[in-house]
Design a protein around this motif. Structure first.
Motif, PDB file in Angstrom:
ATOM      1  N   THR B  78       0.826  -1.198   0.000  1.00  0.00           N
ATOM      2  CA  THR B  78       0.000   0.000   0.000  1.00  0.00           C
ATOM      3  C   THR B  78       0.866   1.256   0.000  1.00  0.00           C
ATOM      4  O   THR B  78       0.617   2.200  -0.758  1.00  0.00           O
ATOM      5  N   ALA B  79       1.887   1.256   0.854  1.00  0.00           N
ATOM      6  CA  ALA B  79       2.728   2.441   0.981  1.00  0.00           C
ATOM      7  C   ALA B  79       3.417   2.752  -0.348  1.00  0.00           C
ATOM      8  O   ALA B  79       3.404   3.894  -0.814  1.00  0.00           O
ATOM      9  N   LEU B  80       3.979   1.719  -0.961  1.00  0.00           N
ATOM     10  CA  LEU B  80       4.638   1.918  -2.251  1.00  0.00           C
ATOM     11  C   LEU B  80       3.665   2.480  -3.281  1.00  0.00           C
ATOM     12  O   LEU B  80       3.953   3.458  -3.973  1.00  0.00           O
ATOM     13  N   GLY B  81       2.500   1.839  -3.375  1.00  0.00           N
ATOM     14  CA  GLY B  81       1.505   2.249  -4.367  1.00  0.00           C
ATOM     15  C   GLY B  81       0.993   3.651  -4.104  1.00  0.00           C
ATOM     16  O   GLY B  81       0.814   4.445  -5.021  1.00  0.00           O
ATOM     17  N   PHE B  82       0.779   3.961  -2.840  1.00  0.00           N
ATOM     18  CA  PHE B  82       0.221   5.263  -2.468  1.00  0.00           C
ATOM     19  C   PHE B  82       1.196   6.385  -2.785  1.00  0.00           C
ATOM     20  O   PHE B  82       0.835   7.397  -3.383  1.00  0.00           O
ATOM     21  N   VAL B  83       2.437   6.189  -2.397  1.00  0.00           N
ATOM     22  CA  VAL B  83       3.444   7.233  -2.644  1.00  0.00           C
ATOM     23  C   VAL B  83       3.610   7.439  -4.159  1.00  0.00           C
ATOM     24  O   VAL B  83       3.566   8.563  -4.658  1.00  0.00           O
ATOM     25  N   ALA B  84       3.750   6.327  -4.883  1.00  0.00           N
ATOM     26  CA  ALA B  84       3.909   6.433  -6.333  1.00  0.00           C
ATOM     27  C   ALA B  84       2.677   7.091  -6.956  1.00  0.00           C
ATOM     28  O   ALA B  84       2.790   7.975  -7.813  1.00  0.00           O
ATOM     29  N   GLY B  85       1.472   6.667  -6.507  1.00  0.00           N
ATOM     30  CA  GLY B  85       0.240   7.216  -7.053  1.00  0.00           C
ATOM     31  C   GLY B  85       0.110   8.704  -6.776  1.00  0.00           C
ATOM     32  O   GLY B  85      -0.309   9.476  -7.643  1.00  0.00           O
ATOM     33  N   SER B  86       0.477   9.139  -5.581  1.00  0.00           N
ATOM     34  CA  SER B  86       0.347  10.557  -5.232  1.00  0.00           C
ATOM     35  C   SER B  86       1.305  11.407  -6.057  1.00  0.00           C
ATOM     36  O   SER B  86       0.919  12.438  -6.611  1.00  0.00           O
ATOM     37  N   VAL B  87       2.547  10.955  -6.124  1.00  0.00           N
ATOM     38  CA  VAL B  87       3.547  11.726  -6.873  1.00  0.00           C
ATOM     39  C   VAL B  87       3.149  11.794  -8.349  1.00  0.00           C
ATOM     40  O   VAL B  87       3.126  12.869  -8.952  1.00  0.00           O
ATOM     41  N   PHE B  88       2.785  10.642  -8.900  1.00  0.00           N
ATOM     42  CA  PHE B  88       2.390  10.608 -10.302  1.00  0.00           C
ATOM     43  C   PHE B  88       1.130  11.441 -10.528  1.00  0.00           C
ATOM     44  O   PHE B  88       1.031  12.174 -11.510  1.00  0.00           O
ATOM     45  N   GLY B  89       0.167  11.328  -9.601  1.00  0.00           N
ATOM     46  CA  GLY B  89      -1.088  12.076  -9.726  1.00  0.00           C
ATOM     47  C   GLY B  89      -0.844  13.571  -9.800  1.00  0.00           C
ATOM     48  O   GLY B  89      -1.400  14.268 -10.656  1.00  0.00           O
ATOM     49  N   VAL B  90       0.015  14.079  -8.927  1.00  0.00           N
ATOM     50  CA  VAL B  90       0.304  15.515  -8.925  1.00  0.00           C
ATOM     51  C   VAL B  90       1.100  15.889 -10.188  1.00  0.00           C
ATOM     52  O   VAL B  90       0.796  16.896 -10.849  1.00  0.00           O
ATOM     53  N   ALA B  91       2.067  15.050 -10.535  1.00  0.00           N
ATOM     54  CA  ALA B  91       2.888  15.343 -11.717  1.00  0.00           C
ATOM     55  C   ALA B  91       2.023  15.427 -12.972  1.00  0.00           C
ATOM     56  O   ALA B  91       2.163  16.361 -13.777  1.00  0.00           O
ATOM     57  N   ILE B  92       1.104  14.473 -13.112  1.00  0.00           N
ATOM     58  CA  ILE B  92       0.236  14.472 -14.286  1.00  0.00           C
ATOM     59  C   ILE B  92      -0.667  15.698 -14.281  1.00  0.00           C
ATOM     60  O   ILE B  92      -0.924  16.310 -15.323  1.00  0.00           O
ATOM     61  N   ALA B  93      -1.121  16.082 -13.087  1.00  0.00           N
ATOM     62  CA  ALA B  93      -1.965  17.273 -12.992  1.00  0.00           C
ATOM     63  C   ALA B  93      -1.191  18.501 -13.474  1.00  0.00           C
ATOM     64  O   ALA B  93      -1.723  19.353 -14.189  1.00  0.00           O
ATOM     65  N   ILE B  94       0.088  18.586 -13.093  1.00  0.00           N
ATOM     66  CA  ILE B  94       0.917  19.723 -13.518  1.00  0.00           C
ATOM     67  C   ILE B  94       1.073  19.703 -15.042  1.00  0.00           C
ATOM     68  O   ILE B  94       0.891  20.721 -15.714  1.00  0.00           O
ATOM     69  N   VAL B  95       1.356  18.547 -15.586  1.00  0.00           N
ATOM     70  CA  VAL B  95       1.512  18.417 -17.039  1.00  0.00           C
ATOM     71  C   VAL B  95       0.211  18.805 -17.745  1.00  0.00           C
ATOM     72  O   VAL B  95       0.208  19.580 -18.709  1.00  0.00           O
ATOM     73  N   PHE B  96      -0.895  18.276 -17.243  1.00  0.00           N
ATOM     74  CA  PHE B  96      -2.189  18.547 -17.870  1.00  0.00           C
ATOM     75  C   PHE B  96      -2.578  20.018 -17.745  1.00  0.00           C
ATOM     76  O   PHE B  96      -3.248  20.569 -18.608  1.00  0.00           O
ATOM     77  N   HIS B  97      -2.140  20.619 -16.647  1.00  0.00           N
ATOM     78  CA  HIS B  97      -2.472  22.021 -16.457  1.00  0.00           C
ATOM     79  C   HIS B  97      -1.644  22.901 -17.403  1.00  0.00           C
ATOM     80  O   HIS B  97      -2.143  23.858 -17.975  1.00  0.00           O
ATOM     81  N   ARG B  98      -0.406  22.499 -17.584  1.00  0.00           N
ATOM     82  CA  ARG B  98       0.510  23.277 -18.402  1.00  0.00           C
ATOM     83  C   ARG B  98       0.172  23.131 -19.885  1.00  0.00           C
ATOM     84  O   ARG B  98       0.201  24.098 -20.625  1.00  0.00           O
ATOM     85  N   TRP B  99      -0.123  21.901 -20.322  1.00  0.00           N
ATOM     86  CA  TRP B  99      -0.405  21.650 -21.730  1.00  0.00           C
ATOM     87  C   TRP B  99      -1.849  21.191 -21.926  1.00  0.00           C
ATOM     88  O   TRP B  99      -2.174  20.015 -21.735  1.00  0.00           O
TER      89      TRP B  99
END
Lengths: 341, 265, 253
Positions: B78-99
């Motif tokens: 869970t910890a691995l998945g959660f950390v990866a999911g959160s980081v990726f989720g925010v990163a994708i949001a930044i990408v989607f917001h920018r482009w």
């Protein structure tokens, strides 16, 4: 260990002559250990005790196999994992799933059949309205729609009951609706659900309907490999079978120890239930042709009847080429004396 | 300030008020369990519907090793998945917001990807990622990242464009604007999503364990489910609930610390 | 204003379709180019033809699943919002309800499924309950977060004019909370369809999850994918509908 091996080899040689001697002596050189995995059809339980015993006692190591046992799970199809090479060996659903896989062009081969008889029965309440197969008409029945439903249809057809006249519903994980008499007939594996039903309703209050009594047989729990493994590494398959047979014989000879091994891996299991399971599995594994030819024998007649049944009900588009789907050459190399209990 | 608080808490101060505050939840829990126990006994509720809490506790105590090793395994996944999911989720949001183009091309597909029941693809997961802890973490990651993306984007959208223009007119770079305006603005919504993601990640880990594993809460659950061991189901639910609450509390704690810190800036 | 809104929407739709087509093309090419067997990845074209030939079955299953998901979604939204409003109105309840709801939600929904199937049977009721459980907490959390977003000073101001708690809720808290509530509702759409399908896989009389379960066991992977695509279409339509409402009524304000 080594001593026992030699005694066994000598015994086999004395019993069946040179061929047996050569066979048993061959794998003794274990310098090149091969990694392999066995995918089970379900979670760790006594149904698979022999494999765990063989692993625990080092029988696979002796045959030069570094085996990993991977449990199964819901919607995890053993045939799929073996066909793609994710796992080397598989203990898959049964003749039904092997046929379905072959029908869809999956390159898997069955190398041994574990349960020689249909492992499930249909159960009704003794004080209920269903006393014989003819009574299934118009009753509420639950069963698994993964092959058991076709066995049921065949049983009904044999006594002249139109399967459509019964109210057949898919069965959920629980037998509680049956216990509460909300349904009239439930399907139960001899080694699992039947135990729960016995516990909750009482063994003496139940009618059991056995498919074999209606002339329908559905062998299950099949050992499979990919076609590639079968052609490229026949000696690996042989060695795996030999160690597995040895593990199962040991498990049946020393049931308490076998259950200990299972309980060590899955401590939350109910020990009494596991003991019951191992006894029932033993009955299924030594039934029919296995009583003379030994464990994992492929009974082509029984397998063939299941093939015809599935083709008749349109589960598979046409009967599968039996000799391609079921290769008994590996299991037949082990002398019957070694496989018999 | 928080440092002082922490050190004060670690001091052996026996003020009655503090002790009461600490044991109050335990008192309530004990009382609640006692009420359930009494209800089950008094009304003779069948264990198939609700077993006695003491029976559930006895079940866990009988084989503590299985529950502890299962818990530990599931925690890691869970910890691995959660950390990866959160980081990726925010990163994708930044990408989607920018482009915007990328967002409009792929955001619907991300939504679609979340509609696929992973349980239907057990074989594919094993095929691609093997029988490893990593495979379970991947599933956990897969089902936890979208809420993070959705809420982060929502937070970004709440930013006043005039504020951004103002900063830009002072020569601020994209990275600075992101750090100074967008990320702090998104924090409250982000934490709502993280709380959800923590429980989704747990679901992912447990469902992931259904693809052939020997340890983990998901394995215990399956075993109990198919053996109709209702007490075992409840025991696993209780352990999962403790784990879920633990994760939730951790995120909530982080929220209190970080949102506070964010506002301070 | 309205015109620009429409052209933006149609551009988004066009790009969404373009993205889907791009993925489909890559998928088709890799499935055919690498000659992947159907049990690894069937080609898009074979899935589509499978969908066409099995359209009747899939449509019936889709209706079944959609009905379960919608009913559970509606119940879940109502429960989630009601609980959130309740504990905002009665702050004393917060200390009890919030940890309880957190505890219930933190248990993976699938863990309840055997119990729910036991209690509510294999029919639609058990799926509706499962969806409602899954959805209600998402909505509950979003609503709480939204209701708490209100500026304390505004509340004090309105209350100093003699407004009741209910008026504060209706006039101030709910409108402020609306964007977050709808965002929660949007995320929940996807979850509701998924939970319905997963529960159907464990035991059902029909629905897409049931079709998938049967198809996996019968090694019919084209059918599995066909059902998955139908499920995605339902989720997407559902998601789109809520997004539409959101844009129309929330940001329009």
């Amino acid at each position: 260990m080594l001593n026992r091996r030699n005694v066994l080899a000598a015994f086999a040689a004395a019993a069946i002559g040179l061929q047996g001697f050569g066979m048993s002596a061959a794998p003794a050189s274990a310098q090149d250990i091969i990694d392999a995995s066995l995918r089970l059809k379900w979670l760790t339980q006594a149904q698979f005790a022999g494999f765990y015993v063989a692993l625990e006692k080092g029988y696979y190591k002796e045959e030069g196999i570094n085996l990993t046992i991977n449990p199964g799970g819901p919607n995890l199809l053993t045939e799929n994992l073996v066909a793609t090479g994710a796992d080397t060996f598989g203990l898959s659903g049964g003749t039904d799933s092997v046929f379905a896989a072959r029908d869809k062009g999956m390159p898997v081969v069955c190398i041994g059949v574990s349960h020689q008889q249909t492992p499930f029965v249909f159960v009704s309440h003794k004080d209920g309205s269903v006393q014989k197969v003819e009574d299934f008409k118009d009753r509420k029945i639950t069963t698994w729609f993964t092959g058991a439903n076709h066995v049921l249809s065949a049983m009904l057809s044999k006594v002249g009951v139109d399967p459509k006249s019964a109210d057949i519903q898919p069965q959920q994980v629980s037998v509680t609706p049956f216990v509460d008499k909300q349904i009239d007939v439930v399907t139960a594996t001899r080694y699992n659900e039947l135990y729960v039903i016995n516990q909750r309703v009482g063994k003496d209050n139940l009618n059991l309907f056995v498919p074999e009594d209606s002339g329908v047989s559905f062998p299950r729990d099949t050992l499979i490999v990919s076609e590639q493994t079968a052609t490229e590494k026949p000696e690996l398959v042989e060695r795996f079978l030999r160690a597995s047979v040895k593990g199962w014989k040991e498990a049946f000879a020393n049931e308490k120890e076998a259950i200990d091994i299972i309980m060590k891996i899955a401590p939350t299991l109910d020990r009494a239930q596991q003991e019951f399971m191992l006894k029932e599995v033993k009955t299924l594994m030594v039934a029919g042709k296995a009583s003379t030819d030994g464990l994992f024998t492929i009974d082509k007649a029984a397998v063939g009847s299941a093939n015809d049944l599935l083709a008749q009900y349109g589960v598979i588009s046409k009967p599968v080429d039996l000799d391609k789907a079921f290769n008994s050459s590996f299991i037949d190399k082990i002398p019957a004396e070694e496989k018999r209990l | 300030m928080s440092g002082i608080k922490a050190s004060a808490a670690s001091l052996p101060v026996f003020s009655t008020g503090r002790v009461y505050a600490a044991i109050k939840p335990i008192l309530w829990l004990t009382l609640g369990l006692a009420v359930i126990e009494a209800t089950v006994v008094l009304f003779e509720i069948r264990p198939y519907y609700l077993p006695r809490p003491s029976a559930i506790a006895a079940n866990i105590v009988a084989t503590p090793g299985a529950y502890i090793s299962g818990l530990w395994r599931t925690v890691l996944e869970t910890a691995l998945g959660f950390v990866a999911g959160s980081v990726f989720g925010v990163a994708i949001a930044i990408v989607f917001h920018r482009w915007t183009l990328l967002r409009e091309l792929f955001f619907p597909l991300f939504v679609v990807s979340q509609t696929i029941p992973v349980i239907a693809f057990g074989a594919v997961v094993v095929l691609w990622f093997g029988n490893t802890l990593f495979a379970k973490a991947v599933i956990s990651f897969y089902i936890s990242f979208l809420p993070v993306t959705v809420n982060t984007l929502l937070g970004f959208n709440s930013v006043d464009p005039r504020q951004v223009q103002l900063m830009r007119s002072f020569g601020a770079k994209d990275g600075q604007i992101l750090r100074r305006i967008y990320l702090p603005a998104a924090l409250p919504q982000l934490f709502v999503a993280l709380k959800l993601a923590s429980s989704l990640a747990l679901v992912g880990a447990i469902v992931g364990e259904w693809f052939g594993d020997t340890t983990g809460l998901g394995v215990l659950l399956l075993q109990a489910m198919y053996n109709e061991n209702v007490v075992g189901i409840w025991a696993t639910i209780v352990v999962s609930a403790c784990l879920g609450m633990g994760l939730y509390s951790l995120v909530a704690l982080a929220e209190r610390r970080i949102v506070f810190w964010g506002n301070e800036q | 204003m309205m015109v620009s809104m429409n052209s933006e929407t149609s551009r988004q739709i066009a790009r969404g379709i373009a993205g889907a087509l791009l993925l489909a093309a890559i998928w088709e090419l890799s499935a055919r180019g690498l000659k992947l067997p159907a049990y690894v990845l069937p080609s898009v074209s074979s899935i589509l033809s499978g969908m066409v030939s099995d359209a009747g079955n899939l449509f019936a299953a889709a209706q079944f699943t959609a009905a379960e998901a919608l009913a559970g979604y509606a119940v879940g939204c109502l429960i989630g919002m009601a609980a959130a409003v309740l504990i905002t109105m009665i702050p004393a309840a917060r200390a009890v309800v919030l940890p309880l709801a957190t505890a219930i939600n933190s248990v993976p929904v699938v863990a309840y499924s055997p119990l729910v199937l036991l209690w509510f049977g294999m029919g639609m009721a058990s799926k509706i309950v499962m969806v409602a459980i899954a959805v209600s907490f998402t909505i509950f959390l979003s609503t709480i977060a939204g209701l708490d977003r209100v500026d304390r000073r505004s509340v004090d101001l309105i209350r100093s004019f003699g407004a009741s708690r209910l008026a504060v809720l209706w006039r101030l808290r709910l409108p402020t909370a609306l964007p977050l509530i709808i965002a929660g509702m949007r995320v929940s759409t996807v979850r509701s369809v998924l939970v319905a399908i997963v529960t159907e896989m464990l035991g059902a009389y029909g629905g897409l999850g049931w079709v998938i379960y049967q198809a996996v066991l019968q090694i019919d992977f084209v059918k599995v994918w066909a059902a998955i695509i139908v499920a995605s279409a339902i989720s997407l339509a559902f998601f789109g509908a809520i997004s539409f409402i959101e844009r129309r009524y929330v940001f329009w304000k």
